[in-house]
Design an enzyme around this catalytic site. Structure first.
Site, PDB file in Angstrom:
ATOM      1  N   LYS A 244     -47.623  36.039 -24.133  1.00 22.75           N
ATOM      2  CA  LYS A 244     -47.625  37.071 -23.333  1.00 22.75           C
ATOM      3  C   LYS A 244     -47.215  36.678 -21.850  1.00 22.75           C
ATOM      4  CE  LYS A 244     -51.882  38.100 -24.291  1.00 22.75           C
ATOM      5  NZ  LYS A 244     -53.191  38.673 -24.651  1.00 22.75           N
TER       6      LYS A 244
ATOM      7  N   THR B 157     -55.640  46.278 -14.795  1.00 19.09           N
ATOM      8  CA  THR B 157     -55.311  45.672 -15.872  1.00 19.09           C
ATOM      9  C   THR B 157     -56.435  44.806 -16.701  1.00 19.09           C
ATOM     10  OG1 THR B 157     -54.689  43.775 -14.611  1.00 19.09           O
ATOM     11  CG2 THR B 157     -52.903  45.346 -14.967  1.00 19.09           C
TER      12      THR B 157
ATOM     13  N   GLY C 110     -58.659  44.088 -19.571  1.00 19.71           N
ATOM     14  CA  GLY C 110     -58.809  44.511 -20.911  1.00 19.71           C
ATOM     15  C   GLY C 110     -57.517  44.700 -21.590  1.00 19.71           C
ATOM     16  N   THR C 111     -56.346  44.503 -20.848  1.00 26.50           N
ATOM     17  CA  THR C 111     -55.139  44.566 -21.557  1.00 26.50           C
ATOM     18  C   THR C 111     -54.694  43.874 -22.704  1.00 26.50           C
ATOM     19  OG1 THR C 111     -54.160  43.246 -19.742  1.00 26.50           O
ATOM     20  CG2 THR C 111     -53.750  45.541 -19.853  1.00 26.50           C
TER      21      THR C 111
ATOM     22  N   CYS D 235     -57.413  42.229 -24.804  1.00 26.74           N
ATOM     23  CA  CYS D 235     -58.071  42.643 -25.781  1.00 26.74           C
ATOM     24  C   CYS D 235     -57.555  43.896 -26.475  1.00 26.74           C
ATOM     25  CB  CYS D 235     -59.505  42.945 -25.245  1.00 26.74           C
ATOM     26  SG  CYS D 235     -60.015  41.726 -24.432  1.00 26.74           S
TER      27      CYS D 235
END
Ligand SMILES: Cc1ncc(COP(=O)(O)OP(=O)(O)O)c(N)n1
Ligand SMILES: Cc1ncsc1CCOP(=O)(O)O
Ligand SMILES: [Mg+2]
Length: 557
Positions: A236, A269, A271-272, A274
């Site tokens: 990512k 942003t 927790g993106t 998970c």
């Protein structure tokens, strides 16, 4: 595979089913507040371990199941809480094994309490020995011991896919898994994993500190990670410096894909990562291919971020977002009724595109005038308009109505109501069934149903409607071939109805009074089209009708 260990039974029954066995497995009575108002209609969901049917009239639905093995985030933006929300949003059942409890908020991580390894093992055994899990997704694995326990359990209870989000450092920069865990990842998890989803820092840590600063570095990193035994890699690029786009690299061992999307500017942003991994797991559980799952997950996260970019939770630098995409609309609904208030039916303005065209009024100008003149609820009844124009018009009318605290409903078109987040719909006997509309719109939206008979009124109540529209009370040219029920028909329906009623059909200033005087308390008002919209000055006509209704109501009291 689906029919084997785990099943979810849904039965729509007339009373408690004879064979409903409370003791067998876990039984959930879904309490839908609207459906549950009718004590005869209940939905039972029975989850049972052996998949055997409980009654002849129950049908069995197998639901995709993700088990998340991760840490708890007290702020609920990331971790187990994000995983649960993501799976719920993607329509997948999610069970949980909690590896650590973190004290965390939008400022950072204040404390971490690692769950004892034997208790992590106990949770895993509880879930995996009882339930049919399709996909396991991992998040925070704070010790090598916990990695080993996971590895052992996955060997004992194989699942269809393993999604590894190698959480090491929180988005606030706090370390959540030490270097010793890296060895566990490399030796035990990666060779078992179907996909790993590291960010740049995590990919670098797994690759002994190799620098990853460009898209080209990400491509190389994806290949190196693949060499460590994992089947698919998603590196990512959210932290990539100087990038206008959000770039992720997906490698399946054969092809490298550069997945680009525009970067959403938001503080929300947390927790993106998970959420993305949970969404991938959820899509895999539903049967998607890996590339499909990754694309859907990316699209879901982007949509949720975009939708949540203005919400504000907590005072720290990085906020959570809204997985269910509901909070923003509520935040914007300053003038909106949270629940339906029957007194809103007092002066119900129903638009007509033909009339507005004849008088040179745009839909929004006509609605504005009606609301300023005293309309207490508005329905957009646009029968000959392109869907695209309808959605646009509905959005502008919604702004006007919300500014005045007046609910806006859409006639017939549940899709349009959903698209613009209107307050509800009005549907007739040949439109979408009310219970289906309720299922689509959820419990909060207002649903009105046209009824000419006590039986229809009863059905509307059972189906979860909020009010009924009864008419035509008088003959009308606005709706072709509409049967006139008269004041008597109206009274009969009002007396039988458990729901509030609004009268419709041929009602105008000159004949509204006898309608309000039928003397049945649940008649709450009148719905009109031509009386206000077939006129040059909608504002004036609405005011006149409002005055008549106010007088008539005062006289009845
Ligand atoms: C408030 C109210 N009552 C009744 C109707 C009529 O709805 P329906 O029977 O679906 O007919 P159309 O309006 O779709 O022609 C209504 N629109 N509003
Ligand atoms: C939509 C509808 N449903 C029953 S009568 C009617 C038309 C009402 O229009 P008007 O108020 O102009 O008579
Ligand atoms: Mg209709």
């Amino acid at each position: 595979m689906w029919g084997e260990g785990f099943s979810l039974n849904i039965a729509l029954c007339v009373s408690v089913p004879q064979g409903f066995r409370q003791s067998k497995g876990l039984s959930l009575l879904l309490v839908n507040s609207r459906i549950n108002r009718n004590k005869h209609t209940r939905i039972f969901m029975e989850m049972q371990g052996n998949g055997s049917p409980t009654t002849s009239n129950q049908s069995t639905i197998n639901i995709p199941h993700v088990l998340t093995v991760a840490g708890s985030d007290s702020g609920a933006g990331a971790g187990i809480q994000a995983d649960l929300k993501a799976c719920a949003a993607r329509g997948v059942y999610c069970s949980t094994v909690i590896t650590a409890v973190t004290a965390q908020n939008t400022v950072g991580v204040q404390g971490v309490n690692v769950v004892p390894e034997d208790f992590v093992a106990e949770q895993m055994k509880s879930v995996l020995s009882d339930m049919h899990v399709d996909v396991v997704k991992t998040g925070m694995l704070p010790s090598i011991g916990i990695v080993k326990i996971l590895h052992q359990h996955l060997r004992e209870y194989p699942v269809r896919a393993l999604v590894v989000d190698p959480v090491m450092v929180s988005t606030s920069g706090d370390v959540l898994a030490g270097p010793s865990v890296l060895a566990g990842f490399r030796e035990d998890l990666l060779p078992m994993a179907d996909i790993i989803t590291p960010n740049l820092k995590e990919a670098s840590a797994l690759l002994d500190g190799v620098k990853i600063k460009t898209v080209s570095d990400m491509r190389s990193a994806a290949k190196l990670l693949h060499d460590m035994g994992v089947r698919n890699v998603l590196v990512k690029g959210g932290d990539l410096p100087d990038s206008l786009d959000a770039v992720d690299i997906f490698f399946d061992g054969e092809h490298l894909y550069e997945l680009r999307s525009s970067r959403i500017k938001t503080r929300n942003t947390h927790g993106t990562g998970c959420t993305l991994a949970s969404c991938i797991a959820a899509e895999l559980a539903k049967g998607a291919s890996m590339l499909e799952a990754v694309k859907v997950a990316k699209c879901f996260v982007e949509t949720a971020l975009d939708y949540s970019k203005e919400i504000f939770i907590g005072n720290g630098p990085q906020g959570p977002f809204d997985h269910l995409m509901k909070l923003k609309s509520n935040a914007h609904n300053s003038g909106r009724q949270v629940r339906f208030n029957p007194s809103d039916l007092f002066l119900y303005a129903v638009t007509d595109s033909g009339m507005n065209r004849r008088w040179g009024h745009s839909i929004s100008d006509a609605v504005k005038a009606a609301v300023q003149g005293g309309a207490t609820i508005v329905q957009l009844r646009e029968k000959d308009i392109d869907t695209r124009d309808f959605v646009e018009a509905a959005k502008s009318c919604l702004q006007i109505c919300r500014a005045h605290g007046v609910p806006l409903l859409i006639n017939d078109r549940i899709d349009v109501a959903l698209a613009c987040d209107a307050d509800g719909v009005h549907i007739g006997q040949s439109d979408m069934p009310a219970h289906t509309a309720r299922a689509l719109l959820g419990p909060e939206k207002i649903i009105g149903v046209s009824c000419k008979t006590p039986e229809q009124a009863e059905q509307a109540w059972i189906a979860g409607a909020d009010y009924i529209g009864c008419g035509g009370v008088y003959p009308t040219n606005t709706k072709a071939n509409n049967l006139t029920v008269g004041l008597d028909g109206l009274k009969t329906v009002c007396l039988a109805s458990k729901l509030p009623v609004v009268a419709i059909g041929g009602i105008k200033v000159s004949n509204a009074r006898p309608v309000m005087e039928i003397g049945v308390p649940n008649l709450k008002g009148v719905a009109v089209v031509s009386a206000i919209f077939d006129s040059e000055c909608v504002l004036t006509e609405t005011r006149k009708l409002h005055a008549v209704l106010t007088e008539a109501t005062a006289a009845v009291k």
